[in-house]
Write an enzyme that holds these catalytic residues in place. Structure first.
Site, PDB file in Angstrom:
ATOM      1  N   THR A 198       0.682  -0.908  -0.636  1.00  0.00           N
ATOM      2  CA  THR A 198       0.002  -0.042   0.017  1.00  0.00           C
ATOM      3  C   THR A 198       1.114   1.743  -0.007  1.00  0.00           C
ATOM      4  O   THR A 198       1.684   1.238   0.952  1.00  0.00           O
ATOM      5  CB  THR A 198      -0.922   0.159   1.259  1.00  0.00           C
ATOM      6  OG1 THR A 198      -2.165  -1.014   0.941  1.00  0.00           O
ATOM      7  CG2 THR A 198      -1.658   1.153   1.785  1.00  0.00           C
ATOM      8  N   ARG A 226     -14.777  -6.006   0.636  1.00  0.00           N
ATOM      9  CA  ARG A 226     -14.047  -5.277   1.608  1.00  0.00           C
ATOM     10  C   ARG A 226     -13.711  -4.334   1.792  1.00  0.00           C
ATOM     11  O   ARG A 226     -12.968  -5.098   0.302  1.00  0.00           O
ATOM     12  CB  ARG A 226     -13.208  -7.031   1.667  1.00  0.00           C
ATOM     13  CG  ARG A 226     -12.322  -7.255   2.946  1.00  0.00           C
ATOM     14  CD  ARG A 226     -11.237  -5.826   2.701  1.00  0.00           C
ATOM     15  NE  ARG A 226      -9.985  -6.381   3.814  1.00  0.00           N
ATOM     16  CZ  ARG A 226      -9.231  -5.348   3.764  1.00  0.00           C
ATOM     17  NH1 ARG A 226      -8.635  -4.598   2.684  1.00  0.00           N
ATOM     18  NH2 ARG A 226      -8.491  -4.992   4.749  1.00  0.00           N
ATOM     19  N   ASP A 229      -8.583   0.007   5.398  1.00  0.00           N
ATOM     20  CA  ASP A 229      -8.400   1.637   6.327  1.00  0.00           C
ATOM     21  C   ASP A 229      -8.766   2.562   5.201  1.00  0.00           C
ATOM     22  O   ASP A 229      -8.677   3.689   5.785  1.00  0.00           O
ATOM     23  CB  ASP A 229      -7.717   1.412   7.006  1.00  0.00           C
ATOM     24  CG  ASP A 229      -6.789   0.801   6.801  1.00  0.00           C
ATOM     25  OD1 ASP A 229      -5.868  -0.318   6.308  1.00  0.00           O
ATOM     26  OD2 ASP A 229      -5.562   1.323   6.875  1.00  0.00           O
ATOM     27  N   THR A 249      -0.207   2.044   7.324  1.00  0.00           N
ATOM     28  CA  THR A 249      -0.158   0.743   6.207  1.00  0.00           C
ATOM     29  C   THR A 249      -0.668  -0.457   7.579  1.00  0.00           C
ATOM     30  O   THR A 249       0.604  -0.331   8.182  1.00  0.00           O
ATOM     31  CB  THR A 249       0.463   0.921   5.063  1.00  0.00           C
ATOM     32  OG1 THR A 249       1.439  -0.560   4.626  1.00  0.00           O
ATOM     33  CG2 THR A 249       1.879   1.434   5.722  1.00  0.00           C
ATOM     34  N   GLY A 250      -1.370  -1.635   6.682  1.00  0.00           N
ATOM     35  CA  GLY A 250      -0.697  -2.579   7.647  1.00  0.00           C
ATOM     36  C   GLY A 250      -2.354  -3.466   7.628  1.00  0.00           C
ATOM     37  O   GLY A 250      -3.127  -3.059   6.113  1.00  0.00           O
ATOM     38  N   GLY A 252      -6.028  -3.651   7.828  1.00  0.00           N
ATOM     39  CA  GLY A 252      -6.815  -2.904   7.760  1.00  0.00           C
ATOM     40  C   GLY A 252      -8.213  -3.096   9.066  1.00  0.00           C
ATOM     41  O   GLY A 252      -8.456  -1.873   9.535  1.00  0.00           O
TER      42      GLY A 252
HETATM   43  N1  ASP Z   1      -4.016  -1.378   4.748  1.00  0.00           N
HETATM   44  C1  ASP Z   1      -4.388  -1.832   3.669  1.00  0.00           C
HETATM   45  C2  ASP Z   1      -5.811  -3.125   3.679  1.00  0.00           C
HETATM   46  O1  ASP Z   1      -6.383  -3.367   4.952  1.00  0.00           O
HETATM   47  C3  ASP Z   1      -3.388  -3.182   3.435  1.00  0.00           C
HETATM   48  C4  ASP Z   1      -2.197  -2.201   3.331  1.00  0.00           C
HETATM   49  O2  ASP Z   1      -1.373  -1.709   4.133  1.00  0.00           O
HETATM   50  O3  ASP Z   1      -1.124  -3.577   3.507  1.00  0.00           O
HETATM   51  O4  ASP Z   1      -6.993  -2.609   2.728  1.00  0.00           O
END
Ligand code: ASP
Length: 331
Positions: A198, A226, A229, A249-250, A252
């Protein structure tokens, strides 16, 4: 003259290309330099805007566009696949001066979702648009529309092929942190060939205005529409001139439940925490205790930058006022 006064003001820019990275031992020198080069390109694009007195909003948008256009990152071209074999993207942007914000979710034909998010903010009375409606609006705004095949990337396709017959949804992250276990339905990507990321940017301009932008393809094999975040203001993106600008990022679902981006701002506004302390409190303590993994980039109104993450790495970079860029991947 006003320009020379303005030029003496501070500006700052930080970007990320996703938390959770390829294991160090699986990273090749070629791949590492490709990632670093693209991060530098994005920083340079944003830097030219800020250096010439442009707005933080323009800077975060151009920086994110560079990363969306690269198949190396999970945003725009190179976005991960859904359970239906499509690429559905989410993006958001926010301006700290006015608290105006815009976002799009589940879009499949907009070449640069971040520009669509900005159009929602500036050209509509709304904050968030989804799917077909967002695509229709983007077309009306004369943004570039592409066929869904444009987003296809063979490595992303392979990632999806490996898990598509399962019920798993896969974070675009390589491995577990060890002490923080992912929830049962999420697999941390064990494939060393995988690509991650992301993307996001945060900036302060010479007029003291903050902005944040985040863009993603979400999680591999996601279904039922789906949404993570990234397009949710306050969760994956937030900016307020009084406090800071944040891009996340992470995983979500945890970022939504922890309202991560806004929580960092709130700790600064209501508890007078400094940026670094606020960001660390939310990532290292609150998010981690909940079982969430990921990281943030954040900049405050003084140009301080914080980039905490609880994964083994996070693609990230900052550019100094003299134009010197610094990019890193691992801790
Ligand atoms: N935050 C993003 C999501 O959950 C994914 C990511 O940051 O890699 O869609």
């Amino acid at each position: 003259m006003s320009n020379s006064t303005a030029q003496s003001q501070k500006f700052a820019l930080a970007i990320h290309g996703g938390a959770g990275t390829i294991l160090k031992e699986s990273m090749t020198p070629e791949l590492e330099s490709a990632y670093k080069q693209k991060l530098k390109d994005a920083l340079n694009a944003g830097y030219s805007v800020l250096k010439s007195g442009g707005s933080s909003l323009d800077a975060v948008e151009v920086a994110v566009k560079v990363l969306e256009d690269s198949p190396l990152f999970n945003a725009g071209k190179g976005s991960v696949f859904t359970a239906e074999g499509t690429n559905e993207m989410d993006a958001s942007i926010m301006e700290g001066k006015t608290l105006k914000a815009g976002s799009v979710a589940g879009v499949t034909t907009i070449k640069n979702p971040i520009s669509a998010a900005r159009a929602v903010m500036e050209k509509s009375p709304h904050v968030m648009m989804t799917g077909k409606g967002a695509e229709k609006f983007a077309a009306e705004q004369k943004l570039e529309i592409v066929s869904p095949e444009y987003f296809f990337d063979s490595l992303r396709y392979k990632q999806w092929q490996k898990i598509k017959e399962t019920e798993k949804i896969q974070l675009d992250h390589s491995e577990d942190r060890g002490d923080v276990k992912p929830s049962f339905d999420v697999e941390f990507n064990p494939n060393p060939d995988s690509k991650f990321g992301t993307v996001g940017a945060v900036a302060l301009d010479i007029n003291g205005n903050l902005a944040a932008a985040t863009s993603t393809g979400g999680m591999t094999n996601k279904k039922f529409g789906r949404i993570g975040d990234s397009p949710i203001i306050g969760a994956g993106c937030y900016a307020n001139n009084k406090t800071c600008a944040v891009s996340c990022t992470g995983h979500g679902e945890f970022f939504i439940r922890s309202v991560v981006a806004y929580d960092i701002s709130a700790l600064m506004e209501y508890k007078n925490l400094m940026l670094q302390q606020a960001a660390e409190t939310v990532i290292d303590k609150k998010l981690t205790e909940l079982g969430g993994t990921g990281g943030v980039i954040a900049v405050d109104a003084q140009g301080n930058i914080a980039m905490p993450f609880n994964t083994p790495g996070m693609y990230r970079g900052v550019v100094k006022e003299n134009g010197e860029v610094e990019v890193s991947i691992y801790k």
